[in-house]
Write a protein that holds these residues in place. Sequence first.
Motif, mmCIF file in Angstrom:
data_model
loop_
_atom_site.group_PDB
_atom_site.id
_atom_site.type_symbol
_atom_site.label_atom_id
_atom_site.label_comp_id
_atom_site.label_asym_id
_atom_site.label_seq_id
_atom_site.Cartn_x
_atom_site.Cartn_y
_atom_site.Cartn_z
ATOM 1 N N UNK A 1 -4.455 3.597 1.871
ATOM 2 C CA UNK A 1 -4.891 2.196 1.846
ATOM 3 C C UNK A 1 -4.797 1.572 0.463
ATOM 4 N N UNK A 2 -4.623 2.389 -0.557
ATOM 5 C CA UNK A 2 -4.564 1.865 -1.924
ATOM 6 C C UNK A 2 -3.244 1.154 -2.194
ATOM 7 N N UNK B 1 -0.442 10.918 10.278
ATOM 8 C CA UNK B 1 -1.620 11.785 10.364
ATOM 9 C C UNK B 1 -2.315 12.042 9.029
ATOM 10 N N UNK B 2 -1.586 11.890 7.902
ATOM 11 C CA UNK B 2 -2.158 12.320 6.635
ATOM 12 C C UNK B 2 -2.083 11.286 5.506
ATOM 13 N N UNK B 3 -1.475 10.128 5.775
ATOM 14 C CA UNK B 3 -1.448 9.062 4.765
ATOM 15 C C UNK B 3 -2.181 7.840 5.290
ATOM 16 N N UNK B 4 -1.733 7.326 6.428
ATOM 17 C CA UNK B 4 -2.461 6.220 7.042
ATOM 18 C C UNK B 4 -3.876 6.674 7.415
ATOM 19 N N UNK B 5 -4.824 5.807 7.197
ATOM 20 C CA UNK B 5 -6.207 6.150 7.521
ATOM 21 C C UNK B 5 -6.925 6.903 6.424
ATOM 22 N N UNK C 1 1.015 25.938 3.322
ATOM 23 C CA UNK C 1 2.458 25.695 3.299
ATOM 24 C C UNK C 1 2.782 24.285 3.782
ATOM 25 N N UNK C 2 2.064 23.814 4.802
ATOM 26 C CA UNK C 2 2.280 22.452 5.294
ATOM 27 C C UNK C 2 1.808 21.432 4.275
ATOM 28 N N UNK C 3 0.703 21.731 3.593
ATOM 29 C CA UNK C 3 0.200 20.842 2.551
ATOM 30 C C UNK C 3 1.239 20.675 1.443
ATOM 31 N N UNK C 4 1.881 21.757 1.054
ATOM 32 C CA UNK C 4 2.903 21.672 0.011
ATOM 33 C C UNK C 4 4.071 20.792 0.443
ATOM 34 N N UNK C 5 4.453 20.899 1.697
ATOM 35 C CA UNK C 5 5.530 20.049 2.207
ATOM 36 C C UNK C 5 5.102 18.579 2.220
ATOM 37 N N UNK C 6 3.854 18.318 2.596
ATOM 38 C CA UNK C 6 3.323 16.954 2.603
ATOM 39 C C UNK C 6 3.295 16.377 1.188
ATOM 40 N N UNK C 7 2.786 17.146 0.234
ATOM 41 C CA UNK C 7 2.711 16.688 -1.159
ATOM 42 C C UNK C 7 4.107 16.409 -1.706
ATOM 43 N N UNK C 8 5.054 17.268 -1.371
ATOM 44 C CA UNK C 8 6.437 17.059 -1.814
ATOM 45 C C UNK C 8 6.982 15.738 -1.297
ATOM 46 N N UNK C 9 6.685 15.423 -0.041
ATOM 47 C CA UNK C 9 7.155 14.172 0.550
ATOM 48 C C UNK C 9 6.531 12.960 -0.146
ATOM 49 N N UNK C 10 5.204 12.949 -0.291
ATOM 50 C CA UNK C 10 4.533 11.788 -0.883
ATOM 51 C C UNK C 10 4.925 11.644 -2.357
ATOM 52 N N UNK D 1 0.837 -1.199 0.000
ATOM 53 C CA UNK D 1 0.000 0.000 0.000
ATOM 54 C C UNK D 1 0.878 1.257 0.000
ATOM 55 N N UNK D 2 0.244 2.386 -0.266
ATOM 56 C CA UNK D 2 0.969 3.659 -0.265
ATOM 57 C C UNK D 2 1.531 3.946 1.121
ATOM 58 N N UNK D 3 0.760 3.685 2.171
ATOM 59 C CA UNK D 3 1.237 3.919 3.533
ATOM 60 C C UNK D 3 2.445 3.047 3.846
ATOM 61 N N UNK D 4 2.406 1.781 3.430
ATOM 62 C CA UNK D 4 3.540 0.884 3.660
ATOM 63 C C UNK D 4 4.765 1.351 2.891
ATOM 64 N N UNK D 5 4.566 1.798 1.659
ATOM 65 C CA UNK D 5 5.680 2.297 0.855
ATOM 66 C C UNK D 5 6.290 3.546 1.473
ATOM 67 N N UNK D 6 5.443 4.407 2.040
ATOM 68 C CA UNK D 6 5.940 5.623 2.678
ATOM 69 C C UNK D 6 6.784 5.292 3.903
ATOM 70 N N UNK D 7 6.340 4.327 4.701
ATOM 71 C CA UNK D 7 7.114 3.900 5.866
ATOM 72 C C UNK D 7 8.466 3.331 5.438
ATOM 73 N N UNK D 8 8.445 2.503 4.391
ATOM 74 C CA UNK D 8 9.691 1.913 3.912
ATOM 75 C C UNK D 8 10.625 2.978 3.354
ATOM 76 N N UNK D 9 10.053 3.991 2.704
ATOM 77 C CA UNK D 9 10.855 5.091 2.158
ATOM 78 C C UNK D 9 11.576 5.834 3.282
ATOM 79 N N UNK D 10 10.857 6.144 4.349
ATOM 80 C CA UNK D 10 11.451 6.856 5.487
ATOM 81 C C UNK D 10 12.581 6.034 6.102
ATOM 82 N N UNK D 11 12.371 4.719 6.199
ATOM 83 C CA UNK D 11 13.354 3.849 6.851
ATOM 84 C C UNK D 11 14.689 3.815 6.117
#
Length: 378
Positions: free
Chosen positions: A103-104, A94-98, A128-137, A66-76
């Motif tokens: 979940x996709x 707070x903004x990907x899981x759930x 501004x926080x949304x832009x940082x979040x989008x950049x990360x994902x 899933x996208x959430x799992x991929x994000x966790x693996x990316x951070x690691x």
Amino acid sequence: MGYIRDRWRDPARRGKGKRWQVKVRVDGRERDGGTFDTKDLARRRLVELESAAQRGAWVDLTDRTTVAEAARAYIATRPYKVGTLERTSGYVRNHVEGTDLGARRLTAVRPSDVQAWVTDRAAHMAPSTLRALVKFVRSVFRAAVDDHRIARSPFVRITLPRHEQDRVVPLTVEQVRALAAAVVVRHRALIITQAGLGLRIGELLALRVQDVDFLRRTARVEHQIDRRSRERVPPKTPRSRRTIPLPTVVAETLAEHLAAHPPASDGLIFHTAEGRPLLQNYVSHDVFGPGVRRAGLPEGTTSHDLRHHYASVLLAAGESVLAVAERLGHEDATLVLTTYGHLMPDSEDRTRKAVDGAWSALPGPLPADAPAAQVLPG
């Protein structure tokens, strides 16, 4: 490289489910290419997958990550500092899981799914926080493309809410002086030093006697104090290591402070009674907070506003954008232009004088008789 397997050869499977299964060997591993009702469809799929594998564009569509799992693996896998690790982990938590996007399956995300997620998140966070979040994902999906887990990123033509950045209104010299007068005497040098050197709060709290050259009138930034551990750590970026001109007002203030409050055993200028570095939270909440209220400064004024003050003073004096970026320890001058461009002094007179000065070197006015009009070819 690949083959087609008849699943019905297994007596337990005869007549059950799709008969023909495609297998492809990619990167030394056998991958599942799907199952099909007819051998002809399986053969076509095998050709497609073998071609994609040869181009380096093969994607395992059966991957359930899933996208959430991929994000966790990316951070690691990233060498994040503690603060960045906490921030990015918070993004995922707070903004990907759930969310529907989190979940996709990574391989099933479409641009429309991303746009729906961005629109939903826009209702819960600052632009501004949304832009940082989008950049990360977006980086998570870019890494998935590089690893051949997806063929292309779905982050294309994504519309973000319009965001007008508030213009910085720097503190005046009078306001900074009022702030210094509003804090206890022991901490007044904190205010003057940060305002006169443009240091980040962590850099300010890490300043040592050996970093200040009173004879050559310079101050050297070599470290910062970690806001959680109080440890002396490298500064924010390589460009943050810098030498800053030491103004007389700062030199005199530091000299007075050191005479009244000798440095710690390691040379630390600003420290507790036990000689330990001051906590950033203490300085922010117990020094600046009460001082801002007593001085009648705008609500929300923080120590970072003293960096804004420093930049505005330099720009008003005609210092170049590149020089201001260097003094502040920025990686490039772009941030200075976007943050402080409106504070740069009006250059209309300089423009007029520059052009007039260049033309004044000519010997005289243009001739009074104009040449005959030239007939242009038809």
